[in-house]
Design a protein around this motif. Structure first.
Motif, PDB file in Angstrom:
ATOM      1  N   LEU A 168       0.856  -1.180   0.000  1.00 18.29           N
ATOM      2  CA  LEU A 168       0.000   0.000   0.000  1.00 18.29           C
ATOM      3  C   LEU A 168       0.893   1.231   0.000  1.00 18.29           C
ATOM      4  CD1 LEU A 168      -2.750   1.448   0.326  1.00 18.29           C
ATOM      5  CD2 LEU A 168      -2.514   1.120   2.806  1.00 18.29           C
ATOM      6  N   SER A 169       0.691   2.122  -0.982  1.00 17.53           N
ATOM      7  CA  SER A 169       1.633   3.230  -1.107  1.00 17.53           C
ATOM      8  C   SER A 169       0.967   4.508  -1.592  1.00 17.53           C
ATOM      9  CB  SER A 169       2.759   2.842  -2.072  1.00 17.53           C
ATOM     10  OG  SER A 169       3.705   3.882  -2.195  1.00 17.53           O
ATOM     11  N   TYR A 170       1.393   5.619  -1.008  1.00 18.50           N
ATOM     12  CA  TYR A 170       0.991   6.941  -1.497  1.00 18.50           C
ATOM     13  C   TYR A 170       1.922   7.374  -2.631  1.00 18.50           C
ATOM     14  CZ  TYR A 170       1.076  12.043  -1.691  1.00 18.50           C
ATOM     15  OH  TYR A 170       1.100  13.335  -2.129  1.00 18.50           O
ATOM     16  N   SER A 171       3.219   7.300  -2.403  1.00 18.33           N
ATOM     17  CA  SER A 171       4.184   7.578  -3.476  1.00 18.33           C
ATOM     18  C   SER A 171       4.216   6.372  -4.412  1.00 18.33           C
ATOM     19  CB  SER A 171       5.581   7.844  -2.904  1.00 18.33           C
ATOM     20  OG  SER A 171       6.008   6.757  -2.106  1.00 18.33           O
ATOM     21  N   ASN A 172       4.724   6.573  -5.599  1.00 17.48           N
ATOM     22  CA  ASN A 172       4.666   5.523  -6.610  1.00 17.48           C
ATOM     23  C   ASN A 172       5.716   4.437  -6.361  1.00 17.48           C
ATOM     24  OD1 ASN A 172       4.178   3.978  -8.846  1.00 17.48           O
ATOM     25  ND2 ASN A 172       4.899   5.480 -10.331  1.00 17.48           N
ATOM     26  N   ASN A 173       5.261   3.323  -5.763  1.00 21.69           N
ATOM     27  CA  ASN A 173       6.126   2.163  -5.513  1.00 21.69           C
ATOM     28  C   ASN A 173       5.655   0.937  -6.294  1.00 21.69           C
ATOM     29  OD1 ASN A 173       8.316   2.744  -3.511  1.00 21.69           O
ATOM     30  ND2 ASN A 173       6.573   3.522  -2.339  1.00 21.69           N
ATOM     31  N   LYS A 174       4.834   1.176  -7.304  1.00 22.87           N
ATOM     32  CA  LYS A 174       4.230   0.071  -8.047  1.00 22.87           C
ATOM     33  C   LYS A 174       5.276  -0.853  -8.661  1.00 22.87           C
ATOM     34  CE  LYS A 174       0.401  -0.741 -11.240  1.00 22.87           C
ATOM     35  NZ  LYS A 174      -0.615  -0.080 -12.112  1.00 22.87           N
ATOM     36  N   TYR A 175       6.413  -0.280  -9.021  1.00 17.08           N
ATOM     37  CA  TYR A 175       7.489  -1.045  -9.655  1.00 17.08           C
ATOM     38  C   TYR A 175       7.897  -2.252  -8.816  1.00 17.08           C
ATOM     39  CZ  TYR A 175      12.308  -2.229 -10.876  1.00 17.08           C
ATOM     40  OH  TYR A 175      13.454  -2.902 -11.186  1.00 17.08           O
ATOM     41  N   TYR A 176       7.906  -2.081  -7.487  1.00 18.46           N
ATOM     42  CA  TYR A 176       8.385  -3.154  -6.607  1.00 18.46           C
ATOM     43  C   TYR A 176       7.438  -4.343  -6.556  1.00 18.46           C
ATOM     44  CZ  TYR A 176      11.687   0.356  -4.944  1.00 18.46           C
ATOM     45  OH  TYR A 176      12.680   1.292  -4.870  1.00 18.46           O
ATOM     46  N   ALA A 177       6.179  -4.139  -6.868  1.00 19.35           N
ATOM     47  CA  ALA A 177       5.202  -5.229  -6.803  1.00 19.35           C
ATOM     48  C   ALA A 177       4.890  -5.836  -8.166  1.00 19.35           C
ATOM     49  CB  ALA A 177       3.914  -4.721  -6.164  1.00 19.35           C
ATOM     50  N   GLN A 178       5.337  -5.194  -9.240  1.00 18.53           N
ATOM     51  CA  GLN A 178       4.948  -5.634 -10.579  1.00 18.53           C
ATOM     52  C   GLN A 178       5.448  -7.031 -10.922  1.00 18.53           C
ATOM     53  OE1 GLN A 178       6.295  -2.418 -13.101  1.00 18.53           O
ATOM     54  NE2 GLN A 178       4.218  -1.599 -13.323  1.00 18.53           N
ATOM     55  N   ASN A 179       6.665  -7.333 -10.562  1.00 21.62           N
ATOM     56  CA  ASN A 179       7.264  -8.609 -10.954  1.00 21.62           C
ATOM     57  C   ASN A 179       7.186  -9.658  -9.852  1.00 21.62           C
ATOM     58  OD1 ASN A 179       8.038  -7.541 -13.495  1.00 21.62           O
ATOM     59  ND2 ASN A 179       9.847  -6.589 -12.562  1.00 21.62           N
ATOM     60  N   ARG A 180       6.294  -9.475  -8.904  1.00 23.74           N
ATOM     61  CA  ARG A 180       6.127 -10.436  -7.812  1.00 23.74           C
ATOM     62  C   ARG A 180       4.718 -11.012  -7.881  1.00 23.74           C
ATOM     63  NH1 ARG A 180      10.307  -9.072  -3.967  1.00 23.74           N
ATOM     64  NH2 ARG A 180      11.193  -7.026  -4.473  1.00 23.74           N
ATOM     65  N   THR A 181       4.620 -12.288  -7.971  1.00 20.15           N
ATOM     66  CA  THR A 181       3.314 -12.936  -8.107  1.00 20.15           C
ATOM     67  C   THR A 181       2.500 -12.886  -6.821  1.00 20.15           C
ATOM     68  OG1 THR A 181       4.346 -15.066  -7.581  1.00 20.15           O
ATOM     69  CG2 THR A 181       4.137 -14.499  -9.908  1.00 20.15           C
ATOM     70  N   GLU A 182       3.173 -12.806  -5.694  1.00 21.54           N
ATOM     71  CA  GLU A 182       2.482 -12.844  -4.407  1.00 21.54           C
ATOM     72  C   GLU A 182       1.943 -11.483  -3.968  1.00 21.54           C
ATOM     73  OE1 GLU A 182       1.821 -15.508  -2.681  1.00 21.54           O
ATOM     74  OE2 GLU A 182       2.944 -16.942  -3.891  1.00 21.54           O
ATOM     75  N   TRP A 183       2.562 -10.423  -4.441  1.00 25.84           N
ATOM     76  CA  TRP A 183       2.232  -9.093  -3.938  1.00 25.84           C
ATOM     77  C   TRP A 183       1.240  -8.353  -4.835  1.00 25.84           C
ATOM     78  CZ3 TRP A 183       3.783  -6.755   0.640  1.00 25.84           C
ATOM     79  CH2 TRP A 183       4.712  -7.490   1.402  1.00 25.84           C
ATOM     80  N   GLN A 184       0.253  -7.736  -4.185  1.00 27.07           N
ATOM     81  CA  GLN A 184      -0.721  -6.884  -4.858  1.00 27.07           C
ATOM     82  C   GLN A 184      -0.391  -5.421  -4.538  1.00 27.07           C
ATOM     83  OE1 GLN A 184      -3.142  -7.959  -6.825  1.00 27.07           O
ATOM     84  NE2 GLN A 184      -3.102 -10.154  -6.411  1.00 27.07           N
ATOM     85  N   TYR A 185      -0.573  -4.562  -5.501  1.00 24.38           N
ATOM     86  CA  TYR A 185      -0.284  -3.140  -5.266  1.00 24.38           C
ATOM     87  C   TYR A 185      -1.588  -2.372  -5.078  1.00 24.38           C
ATOM     88  CZ  TYR A 185       1.611   1.570  -5.826  1.00 24.38           C
ATOM     89  OH  TYR A 185       1.968   2.871  -5.608  1.00 24.38           O
ATOM     90  N   MET A 186      -1.600  -1.444  -4.114  1.00 25.98           N
ATOM     91  CA  MET A 186      -2.771  -0.623  -3.841  1.00 25.98           C
ATOM     92  C   MET A 186      -2.315   0.795  -3.499  1.00 25.98           C
ATOM     93  SD  MET A 186      -6.160  -0.916  -3.453  1.00 25.98           S
ATOM     94  CE  MET A 186      -6.664  -2.471  -2.709  1.00 25.98           C
TER      95      MET A 186
END
Length: 325
Positions: free
Chosen positions: A245-263
């Motif tokens: 869960l992130s306010y700043s743009n951290n989507k990159y860290y979750a993109q290549n991980r199958t277990e993690w969802q980005y919100m």
């Protein structure tokens, strides 16, 4: 001799008379020619005057025609602008009635002062984690519903919704890995750990406001990998869900991980808005989120009215309302 002279004189006289008649004739011819020439000049002059007059009339007619055409164009242009203005006003009225007014009427409190803003703590992750833990707690009146609405913002199995509704789960902020720290070579704590030991499920949430996902210098692994390994080792039989869960743009860290969802926090705000009328504490936190997410889009009842431009309406709809409403 005298007769010859008389005859000669008579002949000379006759010749003189003939010559005089010839000169008179020639003079008359000349005079007639001049008169004819003058008449022709008069005729030509008259014709030229008529041509000039006609040309002048034609020019005046063309000028009037041009002026008339210009006037017609001005009228058409004015009508077009008038129609365009009416369309502009109609579109403004439609947007205001359909989007702006309902939003301002229902959520005017969002623009008011909030406690974290006063304390200059809007960017503190721990405060946000504690608020969310409060709202998602199953002991909170609508805690299960609030957590379920939040999870519906991401693509997860519907089984999770049933598990949450039928569980008595716990929520821990700043979950300590305790003795496992040395094994993980990480002194960070899990921001939000939601788990149900009876039904064996858990949700691990890493919360970021202005910071990035940190990496451990010794192991070379980042927080997400370390927390995932920790949960899988400590809760191997649990159904698991991982959320960044992130306010700043951290989507990159979750993109290549199958277990993690980005919100992002727009989803958080969107999931809480429906509860704003029922719970004052949620309303207070929504003011914090609005100030955090839209600090350049503050509003009041006077700003968005008849004098506001269509551009401002669209800007507010696209940059604020469509993201959270």
């Amino acid at each position: 001799m005298p007769n010859i002279q008389l005859q000669l004189i008579e002949e000379l006289r006759l010749l003189y008379l003939q010559e005089k008649k010839g000169q008179e004739y020639i003079q008359r011819v000349k005079e007639n020619t001049r008169l004819q020439f003058i008449k022709e000049l008069c005729i030509l002059y008259s014709q030229r005057e008529k041509e000039i007059k006609f040309a002048r009339q034609e020019k005046e007619f063309l000028q009037r025609e041009k002026q008339l055409e210009q006037r017609v164009q001005e009228i058409l242009c004015f009508n077009f602008l008038d129609n365009l203005y009416h369309l502009y006003q109609q579109e403004k009225e439609r947007l205001y009635n359909q989007y702006i007014y309902p939003f301002l009427e229902k959520y005017s409190f969002l623009n008011k002062e909030n406690i974290l803003g006063v304390l200059k703590k809007e960017g503190e992750e721990n405060f946000h984690s504690r608020f969310l833990a409060k709202f998602w707690d199953c002991q909170f009146v609508s805690g299960c519903a609030v957590l379920t609405d939040f999870l519906k913002m991401i693509n997860i199995e519907t089984e999770w919704y049933n598990l949450i509704k039928t569980s008595s789960y716990t929520i821990e902020t700043e979950h300590s890995t305790g003795k496992h720290r040395k094994h993980d070579l990480c002194k960070k704590r899990i921001d939000l750990l939601i788990k149900d030991d009876e039904h064996k499920w858990m949700i691990c949430i890493e919360n970021k406001i202005n910071s990035k996902v940190h990496a451990d210098k010794k192991s070379g692994r980042d927080q997400l990998e370390i927390y995932e390994n920790y949960c899988k080792r400590i809760y191997p039989d649990y159904k698991q869900l991982y959320i960044l869960l992130s306010y700043s743009n951290n989507k990159y860290y979750a993109q290549n991980r199958t277990e993690w969802q980005y919100m992002d926090y727009y989803a958080v705000m969107k999931s809480l808005l429906k509860y704003s009328e029922s719970y004052e504490i949620i309303q207070d936190y929504l003011k914090v989120l609005y100030s955090l997410l839209f600090h350049h889009k503050q509003f009041d009842d006077q700003l968005y009215n008849e004098s506001t431009s269509l551009y401002d309406y669209n800007s507010f709809i696209n940059q604020v309302i469509s993201k959270i409403y």
